[in-house]
Design a protein around this motif. Structure first.
Motif, PDB file in Angstrom:
ATOM      1  N   ASP A  80      33.030  41.507  26.896  1.00 41.73           N
ATOM      2  CA  ASP A  80      34.369  41.447  26.302  1.00 41.73           C
ATOM      3  C   ASP A  80      35.070  42.803  26.367  1.00 41.73           C
ATOM      4  OD1 ASP A  80      33.833  38.836  25.810  1.00 41.73           O
ATOM      5  OD2 ASP A  80      33.978  38.945  23.629  1.00 41.73           O
ATOM      6  N   ALA A  81      34.317  43.871  26.115  1.00 49.62           N
ATOM      7  CA  ALA A  81      34.925  45.204  26.167  1.00 49.62           C
ATOM      8  C   ALA A  81      35.427  45.510  27.575  1.00 49.62           C
ATOM      9  CB  ALA A  81      33.916  46.257  25.714  1.00 49.62           C
ATOM     10  N   GLU A  84      38.634  43.634  28.322  1.00 48.62           N
ATOM     11  CA  GLU A  84      39.784  44.288  27.681  1.00 48.62           C
ATOM     12  C   GLU A  84      40.236  45.505  28.479  1.00 48.62           C
ATOM     13  OE1 GLU A  84      41.482  43.347  25.112  1.00 48.62           O
ATOM     14  OE2 GLU A  84      40.229  41.908  24.022  1.00 48.62           O
ATOM     15  N   ILE A  87      42.126  44.281  31.582  1.00 44.03           N
ATOM     16  CA  ILE A  87      43.418  43.689  31.217  1.00 44.03           C
ATOM     17  C   ILE A  87      44.398  44.782  30.842  1.00 44.03           C
ATOM     18  CG2 ILE A  87      44.611  42.272  29.506  1.00 44.03           C
ATOM     19  CD1 ILE A  87      42.240  40.416  29.466  1.00 44.03           C
ATOM     20  N   ASP A  88      43.936  45.760  30.066  1.00 43.77           N
ATOM     21  CA  ASP A  88      44.804  46.882  29.683  1.00 43.77           C
ATOM     22  C   ASP A  88      45.265  47.673  30.901  1.00 43.77           C
ATOM     23  OD1 ASP A  88      44.538  46.152  27.051  1.00 43.77           O
ATOM     24  OD2 ASP A  88      43.014  47.653  26.571  1.00 43.77           O
ATOM     25  N   THR A  92      45.238  40.708  35.537  1.00 44.55           N
ATOM     26  CA  THR A  92      45.347  39.457  34.770  1.00 44.55           C
ATOM     27  C   THR A  92      44.860  38.243  35.548  1.00 44.55           C
ATOM     28  OG1 THR A  92      47.656  39.189  35.486  1.00 44.55           O
ATOM     29  CG2 THR A  92      47.273  40.299  33.364  1.00 44.55           C
ATOM     30  N   ARG A 136      34.749  33.637  29.229  1.00 44.68           N
ATOM     31  CA  ARG A 136      35.245  34.687  28.322  1.00 44.68           C
ATOM     32  C   ARG A 136      36.580  35.245  28.831  1.00 44.68           C
ATOM     33  NH1 ARG A 136      33.878  34.063  23.652  1.00 44.68           N
ATOM     34  NH2 ARG A 136      34.486  36.200  23.188  1.00 44.68           N
ATOM     35  N   ILE A 140      39.992  35.153  26.570  1.00 46.81           N
ATOM     36  CA  ILE A 140      40.666  36.395  26.171  1.00 46.81           C
ATOM     37  C   ILE A 140      42.063  36.461  26.771  1.00 46.81           C
ATOM     38  CG2 ILE A 140      40.583  38.910  26.388  1.00 46.81           C
ATOM     39  CD1 ILE A 140      37.564  38.749  26.018  1.00 46.81           C
ATOM     40  N   GLN A 143      44.130  34.495  24.502  1.00 48.05           N
ATOM     41  CA  GLN A 143      44.453  35.249  23.287  1.00 48.05           C
ATOM     42  C   GLN A 143      45.587  36.234  23.550  1.00 48.05           C
ATOM     43  OE1 GLN A 143      41.645  38.227  22.351  1.00 48.05           O
ATOM     44  NE2 GLN A 143      42.796  38.989  20.599  1.00 48.05           N
ATOM     45  N   LYS A 144      45.518  36.914  24.697  1.00 49.11           N
ATOM     46  CA  LYS A 144      46.565  37.876  25.031  1.00 49.11           C
ATOM     47  C   LYS A 144      47.919  37.184  25.173  1.00 49.11           C
ATOM     48  CE  LYS A 144      44.041  41.631  25.381  1.00 49.11           C
ATOM     49  NZ  LYS A 144      44.226  42.789  24.464  1.00 49.11           N
ATOM     50  N   ASP A 147      49.170  36.572  21.763  1.00 47.32           N
ATOM     51  CA  ASP A 147      49.609  37.830  21.143  1.00 47.32           C
ATOM     52  C   ASP A 147      50.968  38.265  21.677  1.00 47.32           C
ATOM     53  OD1 ASP A 147      47.309  37.870  19.673  1.00 47.32           O
ATOM     54  OD2 ASP A 147      46.279  39.344  20.927  1.00 47.32           O
ATOM     55  N   GLU A 379      39.691  37.009  17.044  1.00 47.03           N
ATOM     56  CA  GLU A 379      38.713  38.053  17.331  1.00 47.03           C
ATOM     57  C   GLU A 379      37.711  37.515  18.325  1.00 47.03           C
ATOM     58  OE1 GLU A 379      37.171  38.705  13.468  1.00 47.03           O
ATOM     59  OE2 GLU A 379      38.691  40.175  12.922  1.00 47.03           O
TER      60      GLU A 379
END
Length: 381
Positions: A80-81, A84, A87-88, A92, A136, A140, A143-144, A147, A379
């Motif tokens: 997951d880390a 992230e 994605i950051d 995508t 996963r 995620i 989720q993004k 958000d 989360e």
């Protein structure tokens, strides 16, 4: 809240197939070579080594880790880390993300040699990891998307409607065929277009939606038969806090057929309240299930909410909850507001319901009726 890792059913199947294959090879080698089984002190015989087996240091033979893929452990925090991070950095595309994460978290095989990514055909352990990482990634990314759509301004949400009879015909398919964004009445042995497993309900719902979007039967069958897709949608159904609180049941270890992040599954036996009738009467449904086969005042099959999906993503074989929210601000992994406003009865209070970032607690207020379930921040972990 940290989540347990997702363990798709294919992981179990892959592990069993891998174990069976390995045992078969050992037996063949042992019968062909007839090796000496006597090892010196501090050593033990491993028939999987060499042509006829070899003595290796005691403790060197390692059993597959629980929840892993073959000898690969499942590392949810690192996966997951890493998702992230990429994605950051602006990535995508789900396939590209899966590839980058797999190369970073699992560069070597358990035996210490470089692991090829994407997984080579026939590499069951690597294919298992690829599927789990892809799930996963999809979750995620979903989720993004949620958000990004949320401007953190809740002042514009509408209040919940007053409790009253639900016009349930607006929220179910006329012939009870499973469809995302509708309720579905489970029936034993598949009567009235239902099925006996949540897998087949998920597949039918996916096929139904793809047909509505594309009118392409072959495409609908291809997507609904895709294990990554139907497993992800099955997880959404199991992880809906409303479904979980009303119908979720924890099976005894070893008695369930697939794993879920929260360790519960929708009870498929007739152990539930007559939820459909309660909704049409404007009454709060009651949690009655106690164990997979027992109930307290139930006797009916589950009346499931099948969350609506992001249509564009679904055609790309990505499973995401519809990014639009109900007018009350609730995610559409939950039923519509006129259902939520009725609340649920007999739900244990000191417990979190739902999973995959959609966790909530059920805390009714006084006086009744209880307020609807509210979603905690998403989360992953």
């Amino acid at each position: 809240m940290a989540l347990d890792p997702i363990v798709p059913a294919a992981v179990v199947g892959t592990a069993l197939l891998f174990a069976a294959s390995r045992k078969k090879k050992r037996k063949k080698r042992k019968g062909a070579c007839q090796p000496d089984y006597v090892c010196d002190d501090g050593l033990e015989f491993d028939p999987a080594q060499g042509e006829c087996g070899e003595c290796v240091p005691a403790g060197a033979i390692v059993d597959p880790p629980p929840g892993g893929c073959g000898l690969y452990p499942w590392l949810p925090d690192q996966v997951d880390a890493e998702i992230e991070v990429h994605i950051d950095a602006g990535t995508t595309d789900q396939e590209e993300l899966t590839l980058l994460v797999a190369r970073s978290v699992y560069p070597l095989t358990p035996e210490g040699v470089p692991q090829s990514w994407p997984a080579a055909a026939g590499d069951a352990r690597a294919e298992c990891l690829w599927d789990r990482i892809l799930i996963r990634v999809n979750l995620i990314l979903a989720q993004k998307a949620d958000d990004d759509a949320d401007d953190d301004d809740d002042d514009g949400w509408d209040p919940y409607p007053p409790p009253g009879p639900v016009d349930i015909w607006d929220w179910e398919q006329a012939d009870n065929y499973p469809e995302p964004g509708k309720f579905h009445q489970i029936h034993y042995k598949g009567e009235n277009n239902s099925a006996t497993t949540l897998k087949h309900i998920a597949q039918k719902a996916i096929a139904q939606r793809v047909m509505q979007l594309s009118d392409d039967l072959s495409l609908a069958k291809s997507i609904s038969d895709d294990a990554t897709v139907w497993r992800a949608y099955r997880d959404l159904i199991d992880c809906s806090p409303w479904n979980d609180a009303a119908f979720g049941v924890k099976h005894k270890p070893g008695s369930y057929k697939y794993d879920t992040p929260h360790g519960r599954q929708i009870g498929m036996n007739p152990v539930h309240d007559d939820v459909r009738k309660k909704l049409t009467q404007g009454l709060p449904p009651r949690r009655t299930v106690q164990t997979p086969g027992s109930h307290n005042g139930g006797g009916h099959f589950a009346y499931l909410w099948l969350p609506p999906l992001d249509d564009e993503a679904l055609l790309e074989r990505i499973v995401r909850v519809d990014p639009e929210y109900w007018r009350t601000g609730d995610s559409k992994i939950m039923p519509p507001p006129e259902v939520l406003t009725l609340g649920l009865e007999n739900v244990p209070k000191a417990q979190t319901w739902g999973c995959l970032g959609f966790e909530t607690t059920f805390e009714p207020e006084d006086p009744p009726p209880a307020p609807p379930l509210e979603l905690a921040p998403m989360e992953f972990g």
